[in-house]
Design a protein around this motif. Structure first.
Motif, PDB file in Angstrom:
ATOM      1  N   ARG A 368     -16.119  23.536  11.313  1.00  0.00           N
ATOM      2  CA  ARG A 368     -15.204  22.653  10.944  1.00  0.00           C
ATOM      3  C   ARG A 368     -13.752  22.890  10.385  1.00  0.00           C
ATOM      4  NH1 ARG A 368     -16.305  17.541   7.013  1.00  0.00           N
ATOM      5  NH2 ARG A 368     -14.085  16.509   7.304  1.00  0.00           N
ATOM      6  N   LYS A 369     -14.156  24.317   9.516  1.00  0.00           N
ATOM      7  CA  LYS A 369     -12.888  24.909   8.873  1.00  0.00           C
ATOM      8  C   LYS A 369     -12.251  25.619  10.117  1.00  0.00           C
ATOM      9  CE  LYS A 369     -11.736  28.370   5.497  1.00  0.00           C
ATOM     10  NZ  LYS A 369     -12.160  29.044   4.496  1.00  0.00           N
ATOM     11  N   GLU A 372     -10.262  22.749  12.099  1.00  0.00           N
ATOM     12  CA  GLU A 372      -9.197  22.652  11.315  1.00  0.00           C
ATOM     13  C   GLU A 372      -7.903  23.493  11.442  1.00  0.00           C
ATOM     14  OE1 GLU A 372     -10.286  22.024   7.381  1.00  0.00           O
ATOM     15  OE2 GLU A 372     -11.270  19.956   8.022  1.00  0.00           O
ATOM     16  N   GLU A 373      -8.192  24.742  11.398  1.00  0.00           N
ATOM     17  CA  GLU A 373      -7.364  25.779  11.555  1.00  0.00           C
ATOM     18  C   GLU A 373      -6.503  25.806  12.757  1.00  0.00           C
ATOM     19  OE1 GLU A 373      -9.005  29.642  10.489  1.00  0.00           O
ATOM     20  OE2 GLU A 373      -9.152  29.286   8.320  1.00  0.00           O
ATOM     21  N   MET A 375      -6.237  23.100  14.741  1.00  0.00           N
ATOM     22  CA  MET A 375      -5.101  21.784  14.779  1.00  0.00           C
ATOM     23  C   MET A 375      -4.086  21.997  14.063  1.00  0.00           C
ATOM     24  SD  MET A 375      -6.937  19.498  16.222  1.00  0.00           S
ATOM     25  CE  MET A 375      -6.177  18.084  15.915  1.00  0.00           C
ATOM     26  N   GLU A 376      -4.257  22.872  12.900  1.00  0.00           N
ATOM     27  CA  GLU A 376      -2.765  23.039  12.154  1.00  0.00           C
ATOM     28  C   GLU A 376      -1.885  23.722  13.285  1.00  0.00           C
ATOM     29  OE1 GLU A 376      -3.936  24.647   8.517  1.00  0.00           O
ATOM     30  OE2 GLU A 376      -4.561  22.749   7.621  1.00  0.00           O
ATOM     31  N   SER A 379      -0.521  21.662  15.706  1.00  0.00           N
ATOM     32  CA  SER A 379       0.704  20.904  15.367  1.00  0.00           C
ATOM     33  C   SER A 379       2.011  21.560  14.876  1.00  0.00           C
ATOM     34  CB  SER A 379       0.076  19.954  13.964  1.00  0.00           C
ATOM     35  OG  SER A 379      -0.311  20.928  13.127  1.00  0.00           O
TER      36      SER A 379
END
Length: 383
Positions: A368-369, A372-373, A375-376, A379
């Motif tokens: 998950r971590k 998230e990285e 996805m950042e 973005s």
């Protein structure tokens, strides 16, 4: 057996070995010995009663010097030694006695010098000699020497029969217990007799008027009172308590004593009978026994006949109820063991599941971590 170690003799393996031998051959020979001893004993008593007879008093009145004189004459009335029934009894006794002598000769040959180291052997030899002296030679009138040898032979016959009956189930235990208590009572009798003899002492003569004894009067009185207390009260009560209070120990000792007699009988039987080719028996290489198996009525009756009741069992022997208790206890112990093993397995399984869940949870957190990285980063590029 030579060391007389009660722990070894009462061991379950030793007890089972003797029981197997006793069931296989010992009981039959023991029953034959008891039967022959009973026949010999009964025939000897009947023969003695007929030959010795009874003494009757005859009153004879004679006239002497014009007066009637009464005389008492004792006359023995008995059956003639040449009577047919007496001859039959004599032949039976001679056959049994000759067979016993032959048995002693075989044991003498087998045991060698050890045969003469036991007092019972001399007892057997003397008994046979007395029986021969009583039965032979055949005379019309029996002599005083014959009567004396016959009375001792009858006494020996009683003792021999009692010795054989000591291995009989139930009865043998009581005979041995009575014998042991008799020895204890004899101690009491000796002390009681000595105390009774002390009451015959004259106090005036022994404790006052004998020279210088009067000078130590107080000391003599103290010693006298102490002696009377110790002999008549303390020792007597102690021995009576010993005779009455040690019943359990006497019964235990009697059981072991009876088992020793049975084991000795089997040992001597095996050594003697195996020397005769016709009677030699092939030994089993192994023995399988199922003590927990339930017995039918016939097996219970045969076991009772061979070994007696629970009263006859030594510490090494176990009856059916004891085996049932052991089986129940074993089952309970086995159930507890299985339950503990299952609980341990379940606990280990829970622990392994918790560890796997923790690993999976940590792996999900890392994924998950990492997601998230990413996805950042995406973005930021879109901006």
């Amino acid at each position: 057996m030579e060391n007389e170690s009660e722990a070894c003799i009462s061991h379950p393996v030793a007890v089972k070995f003797v029981d197997v031998k006793w069931r296989k051959r010992g009981f039959k020979y023991s029953l034959a010995s008891i039967t022959l001893s009973m026949i010999f004993h009964i025939c000897l008593i009947i023969y003695t009663t007929l030959v010795v007879g009874e003494v009757k008093q005859i009153i004879v009145v004679k006239e002497a010097d014009g007066k009637n004189v009464t005389r008492h004459i004792h006359k023995r009335e008995s059956t003639s030694a040449n009577a047919p029934n007496v001859m039959v009894l004599r032949i039976i006794l001679l056959i049994i006695t000759s067979g016993s002598v032959l048995k002693e000769i075989v044991q003498m040959k087998v045991q060698g010098i050890k045969y003469f180291t036991k007092v019972s052997r001399y007892y057997e030899i003397s008994m046979r000699i007395l029986v021969y002296l009583f039965l032979l030679p055949v005379e019309e009138e029996i002599s005083t020497a014959h009567i004396a040898s016959g009375s001792i032979a009858v006494l020996y016959s009683w003792i021999t029969l009692i010795q054989y009956l000591k291995v009989v189930p139930v009865m043998g235990i009581y005979i041995i217990v009575v014998q042991k208590i008799f020895y204890t009572v004899m101690k009491i009798s000796i002390v009681s007799t000595f105390v009774a003899m002390t009451s015959g002492f004259e106090y005036e003569e022994q404790f006052v008027n004998v020279g210088w004894h009067a000078e130590i009067y107080e000391l003599k009185m103290a010693v006298l009172i102490l002696c009377i207390l110790v002999l008549s009260i303390v020792v007597n009560n102690a021995l009576i308590g010993l005779a009455v209070g040690d019943t359990d120990e006497v019964m235990k000792s009697a059981k072991v004593d009876k088992f020793k007699r049975r084991a000795n009988f089997i040992i001597h039987l095996e050594k003697s009978v195996n020397t005769i080719p016709y009677l030699r028996m092939k030994e089993d290489k192994f023995h399988i026994d199922f003590p927990q198996r339930k017995q039918n009525l016939y097996q219970k009756v045969v076991g009772l006949l061979y070994f007696g009741s629970e009263m006859d069992a030594v510490d090494g022997e176990k009856n059916e109820h004891e085996y049932e208790y052991e089986i129940i206890e074993m089952e309970i112990t086995w159930e507890d063991h299985i339950e503990k093993a299952v609980e341990l397995k379940l606990e280990n399984f829970r622990s392994s599941l918790r560890d796997e869940l923790k690993v999976i949870h940590d792996q999900i957190k890392e994924d998950r971590k990492h997601l998230e990285e990413k996805m950042e980063m995406i973005s930021e590029k879109l901006k």
